[in-house]
Design a protein around this motif. Structure first.
Motif, PDB file in Angstrom:
ATOM      1  N   CYS A  10      47.073  53.126  38.827  1.00  0.00           N
ATOM      2  CA  CYS A  10      47.048  51.897  40.031  1.00  0.00           C
ATOM      3  C   CYS A  10      46.921  52.721  41.312  1.00  0.00           C
ATOM      4  N   SER A  11      46.366  52.289  42.039  1.00  0.00           N
ATOM      5  CA  SER A  11      45.624  52.734  43.418  1.00  0.00           C
ATOM      6  C   SER A  11      47.249  52.684  44.446  1.00  0.00           C
TER       7      SER A  11
ATOM      8  N   CYS B  42      43.099  49.147  37.887  1.00  0.00           N
ATOM      9  CA  CYS B  42      43.771  48.293  37.382  1.00  0.00           C
ATOM     10  C   CYS B  42      42.831  47.798  36.264  1.00  0.00           C
TER      11      CYS B  42
ATOM     12  N   ASN C 281      51.880  47.282  38.704  1.00  0.00           N
ATOM     13  CA  ASN C 281      50.819  47.621  39.404  1.00  0.00           C
ATOM     14  C   ASN C 281      50.217  46.594  40.432  1.00  0.00           C
ATOM     15  N   CYS C 282      48.705  46.730  40.897  1.00  0.00           N
ATOM     16  CA  CYS C 282      48.246  45.226  41.561  1.00  0.00           C
ATOM     17  C   CYS C 282      47.571  44.732  40.187  1.00  0.00           C
ATOM     18  N   GLY C 283      47.088  45.050  39.686  1.00  0.00           N
ATOM     19  CA  GLY C 283      46.326  44.124  39.232  1.00  0.00           C
ATOM     20  C   GLY C 283      44.411  44.530  39.185  1.00  0.00           C
ATOM     21  N   GLN C 284      43.898  45.273  40.749  1.00  0.00           N
ATOM     22  CA  GLN C 284      42.619  44.509  41.095  1.00  0.00           C
ATOM     23  C   GLN C 284      41.923  45.325  40.945  1.00  0.00           C
ATOM     24  N   CYS C 285      42.562  46.945  41.397  1.00  0.00           N
ATOM     25  CA  CYS C 285      42.026  47.827  41.718  1.00  0.00           C
ATOM     26  C   CYS C 285      40.705  48.447  40.652  1.00  0.00           C
TER      27      CYS C 285
END
Ligand SMILES: [Zn+2]
Ligand SMILES: [Zn+2]
Length: 338
Positions: free
Chosen positions: A104-105, A96, A89-93
């Motif tokens: 995650c998106s 997350c 996952n991105c960790g930012q959305c």
């Protein structure tokens, strides 16, 4: 090295590829030792996954040995035994940030959106690997990933020993959820349309078995629960009708967990949810469950060896798939050895 590549639906080839090399200082090169075959791998092979893209190296229940590490990797050492987390996952959305990185998106899942682990070597970031004790057998180690999914289901359902859990479907996921829910001390009823699958459920501690082909499921659940209904219903049957049936079997203020990926609407009324304040929750993959499941395995909380029935060399993938798809053959987890 060899990799098992689904070029396009129903076209699985053993291909030759260069051994991957570490590209970033946080990367790790893993020699793959074993990979469990999951129902989703079979769906991707046949083109019946609604999310997979091709060509794709499948396999996401993967265990192996660390062979090389980037200069910034401090969590692992050469020779460590590891299991692979398929969720990236991105960790930012938003998701997350609230700790729900499994939805995650920008979610990417190994073996679905990017290449998985049915290859002799794989390079992944260190954060995607979890160290396991060296005394775990490789086939035992591949069971960790499926149990992260089962633990996610139990966590979404908030299962405790007070719960009376109705598990619809005694396939691999239903049975893993059964083992996990029994570990939590819940009372578990399991239904399926196949008696041989229900036999596994009995072996794994189910408190009641329901063959849905010759029984009125709703009445049976009501009888078992003194007319209340189950506090939790897990829809691991994932048919077009099963979610409706789950709502008929759950008690007021109960939880229904949806696991299917079918995209056809079902006939659920608003009243059936609102009047009794039912929570319907999806459960997908797992949310940071590897450390908890590895701890469960170390503590001996879950017996998994009895779930593994067949082993194949990875080069015999077609034989392994033929076994899985033969409804007359009894099988639990089928493991590929590399
Ligand atoms: Zn899987
Ligand atoms: Zn994200």
């Amino acid at each position: 090295m060899k990799a098992l590549l689904v070029q396009a639906p129903n076209q699985l080839e053993i291909v030759e590829r260069p051994i991957p090399t570490i590209a970033s200082t946080t990367d790790v090169l893993v020699k793959v030792k074993a990979g469990g075959i999951c129902g989703s791998d079979v769906h991707i092979y046949h083109g019946t996954s609604s999310v997979a893209t091709y060509p794709r190296v499948i396999g996401h229940e993967i265990a192996g040995i660390v062979e090389s590490i980037g200069t910034d990797v401090s969590s692992l050492e050469l020779g460590d035994h590891v299991v692979l987390d398929p969720v990236m996952n991105c960790g930012q959305c938003y998701q997350c940030k609230i700790g729900r990185g499994n939805v995650c998106s920008k979610l990417q899942v190994r073996s679905v959106h990017i290449d998985g682990g049915y290859q002799e070597w794989i390079v992944v970031p260190a954060i995607s690997l979890y160290k396991i004790p060296k005394h775990f057998s490789w086939e035992e180690a591949v069971m960790i990933e499926p149990f992260t999914v089962a633990k996610q289901v139990c966590s979404r359902a908030e299962i405790t020993k007070e719960d009376r859990v109705f598990i619809m479907g005694a396939g691999p996921l239903g049975l893993s959820v059964l083992k996990m829910a029994k570990f939590y001390g819940a009372t578990c009823y399991v239904s399926d349309i196949m008696d041989n699958k229900l036999e596994f459920a009995k072996l794994y501690g189910a408190d009641a078995l329901i063959n849905a082909t010759n029984t009125n499921v709703k009445e049976t659940i009501l009888e078992l629960t003194q007319g209340d209904g189950a506090t939790v219903v897990i829809d691991a049957a994932c048919t077009n009708k099963s979610l409706e049936q789950a709502l008929e079997c759950v008690c007021a203020a109960g939880r229904v967990i949806a696991l299917g990926f079918g995209n056809q609407p079902t006939g659920i009324s608003q009243l059936s949810i609102t009047a009794r304040e039912i929570d319907i929750r999806g459960s997908r993959l797992h949310n940071n469950k590897f450390p908890e499941v590895i701890a469960d395995f170390i503590a001996g909380n879950l017996e998994v060896k009895d779930m593994i029935t067949h082993r194949f060399n990875f080069m015999d993938i077609h034989q392994a798939l033929a076994l899985i798809e033969d409804p007359k053959k009894e099988k639990g987890k089928v493991v590929l050895l590399f």
